[in-house]
Write an enzyme that holds these catalytic residues in place. Structure first.
Site, PDB file in Angstrom:
ATOM      1  N   PHE A 129       0.866  -1.176   0.000  1.00 52.62           N
ATOM      2  CA  PHE A 129       0.000   0.000   0.000  1.00 52.62           C
ATOM      3  C   PHE A 129       0.907   1.231   0.000  1.00 52.62           C
ATOM      4  O   PHE A 129       1.834   1.316   0.814  1.00 52.62           O
ATOM      5  CB  PHE A 129      -0.897  -0.025   1.239  1.00 52.62           C
ATOM      6  N   ASP A 200       1.976  -4.516   8.604  1.00 51.60           N
ATOM      7  CA  ASP A 200       0.820  -3.641   8.481  1.00 51.60           C
ATOM      8  C   ASP A 200      -0.403  -4.562   8.429  1.00 51.60           C
ATOM      9  O   ASP A 200      -0.526  -5.397   7.518  1.00 51.60           O
ATOM     10  CB  ASP A 200       0.938  -2.795   7.211  1.00 51.60           C
ATOM     11  N   TYR A 225     -10.744   1.717  11.053  1.00 48.36           N
ATOM     12  CA  TYR A 225     -11.994   2.015  10.329  1.00 48.36           C
ATOM     13  C   TYR A 225     -12.373   0.972   9.297  1.00 48.36           C
ATOM     14  O   TYR A 225     -13.381   1.107   8.631  1.00 48.36           O
ATOM     15  CB  TYR A 225     -11.919   3.400   9.667  1.00 48.36           C
ATOM     16  N   LYS A 226     -11.536  -0.071   9.136  1.00 46.29           N
ATOM     17  CA  LYS A 226     -11.856  -1.094   8.141  1.00 46.29           C
ATOM     18  C   LYS A 226     -12.668  -2.199   8.833  1.00 46.29           C
ATOM     19  O   LYS A 226     -13.791  -1.968   9.239  1.00 46.29           O
ATOM     20  CB  LYS A 226     -10.565  -1.582   7.488  1.00 46.29           C
ATOM     21  N   ARG A 372     -12.813  -4.656  -6.350  1.00 49.40           N
ATOM     22  CA  ARG A 372     -12.485  -5.255  -5.049  1.00 49.40           C
ATOM     23  C   ARG A 372     -13.749  -5.423  -4.215  1.00 49.40           C
ATOM     24  O   ARG A 372     -14.539  -4.486  -4.080  1.00 49.40           O
ATOM     25  CB  ARG A 372     -11.482  -4.348  -4.331  1.00 49.40           C
TER      26      ARG A 372
END
Ligand SMILES: *Cc1c(COP(=O)(O)O)cnc(C)c1O
Length: 413
Positions: A129, A200, A225-226, A372
């Site tokens: 990422f 991560d 927040y995921k 996705r």
């Protein structure tokens, strides 16, 4: 594993027998929406507005500054950190909830490089990422450019490790493909090279079982927040293994990471333990929402979630391959080697996703050609996976994606 269902009715039967069925009710999901983007923004837990109302009106509004003590505001980073740690196989006292993932990676990598003086290489992955690579560049620049960032691939990772390697920064579950590293094996190989391992966990926390302590991980960061459902921009977390805490010195040496913040001493002295990973005052409203989000995952348990997640991604991948030959599976075909998402390639992926969203199936697009779909098993049902493929089939049949309104790129994809 139960066989993959091949009819919508079979999906309904699986949902009726799903031991996690009741957990869907913990969320306020809009009617008619198939939400497959909990890997980017977890949905709103029903309890969150109520808790926030209490924190705002009673704790802040009435109890005012006393709430730092009386409502445990000051302990929130450690308390919520421990709750997140429980989902990650981390014993208490090693995780703090704070700041953003990017900021926590800055702290973790800076501290790691200080713990490996004389070593000058940071290894990451070209397909990591981007924020991880950008932050590594920033840390290196901050340290005067003495270090080099090597962008490896999963295949060249081992060759990139050597006596100069100070730290390795990898994302456990790849954001674009869902491919998942073997955390214990990679960590062991990094240790064999004498380097420190930083994971991560943005797409792992709340999505797949992780055993940080058992795998001997050194440092880790991840998102609130995921899959942890903490709300937009929720605080992130940082893990520092207990054995490293005494040597862990991070450059954002703010007062709340001090050993005695309210002694107001003129010089910085890091707190004992995970407290030294903190910097400034925690955002209590956001922390309160994160605490509710984490509790929704904890209530289900990671093993049950993983079993259902593998069933959902297998169902979606099988149905998409069978009914939509125009798309290619970009995720590993073995569910054990992927996280809780399925990625499909299509040359018009952006427009296809916009058309899907308009039809109530919310996933996202990742450049250049990836559709996705995140399958958060807390609230996603087998029928949702089935219906998502049906909608995709419609979009491909009607070529709805050709419409100009689906072609125009928005700021957030
Ligand atoms: C989402 C994500 C981030 C986000 O970082 P923020 O600082 O919270 O914006 C970081 N790393 C990975 C791998 C991600 O998927």
């Amino acid at each position: 594993m139960t066989p993959i269902p091949t009819t919508r009715a079979a999906c309904e039967a699986l949902d009726a027998a799903d031991p996690l069925r009741a957990h869907r009710d913990a969320f306020d999901l809009p009617a008619g929406v198939v939400y497959l983007d909990g890997n980017s923004l977890g949905p709103l837990p029903r309890r969150t507005p109520e808790v926030l109302r209490d924190v705002v009106s009673r704790q802040w509004g009435h109890d005012l500054i006393r709430s730092w003590n009386s409502h445990g505001w000051i302990d929130a980073p450690r308390r919520i950190g421990d709750a997140i740690g429980a989902l990650l196989g981390a014993a208490p006292g090693q995780v703090a909830a704070a700041d953003s993932t990017s900021v926590n990676l800055f702290k973790a990598l800076s501290a790691a490089l200080a713990m490996r003086p004389g070593r000058t290489v940071v290894v990451s992955e070209a397909e990591n990422f981007p924020t991880d690579l950008y932050i590594a560049e920033g840390v290196i620049a901050q340290l005067g450019g003495r270090h080099t960032l090597v962008r490896a691939t999963p295949d060249t990772l081992d060759a990139a490790l050597g006596p100069d390697t100070a730290a390795v920064v990898l994302t456990h579950v790849n954001y674009r493909t869902g491919a998942m590293y073997d955390m214990p094996a990679v960590t062991a190989r990094v240790h064999a090279a004498g380097a420190l391992m930083i994971w991560d966990l943005a797409h792992s926390a709340g999505a797949v079982p992780v055993a940080l302590d058992e795998a001997g991980v050194d440092l880790a960061v991840g998102c609130g927040y995921k899959y942890l459902n903490g709300g937009p921009g929720a605080p992130a977390f940082i893990y520092v293994a207990e054995r490293h805490q005494a040597a862990f010195r991070q450059p954002l040496s703010g007062w709340l990471g001090h050993a005695a913040p309210f002694a107001f001493e003129p010089a910085y002295r890091p707190a004992d333990g995970i407290g030294r990973a903190l910097c400034g005052t925690p955002a209590i409203l956001a922390m309160s929402a994160l605490e509710v989000g984490v509790s929704t995952v904890a209530a289900a348990g990671m093993e049950a979630l993983r079993a259902k997640s593998m069933a959902l991604t297998s169902l979606f991948a099988a149905e998409a391959s069978a009914r939509c030959p125009e798309v290619q599976l970009a995720s590993p075909s073995d569910p054990a080697q992927r996280g809780s998402q399925i990625c499909l390639r299509h040359p018009e992926a952006y427009a296809v996703m916009q058309a899907l969203i308009d039809r109530g199936v919310i996933g996202d697009f990742r450049t250049p050609d990836v559709l996705r779909f995140g399958f958060a098993p807390l609230y996603v049902r087998h029928v949702d996976a089935w219906d998502a493929v049906s909608r995709l089939r419609e979009v491909l049949d009607t070529e709805a994606w050709r419409r100009p309104e689906y072609q125009a790129r928005k700021a957030v994809t």
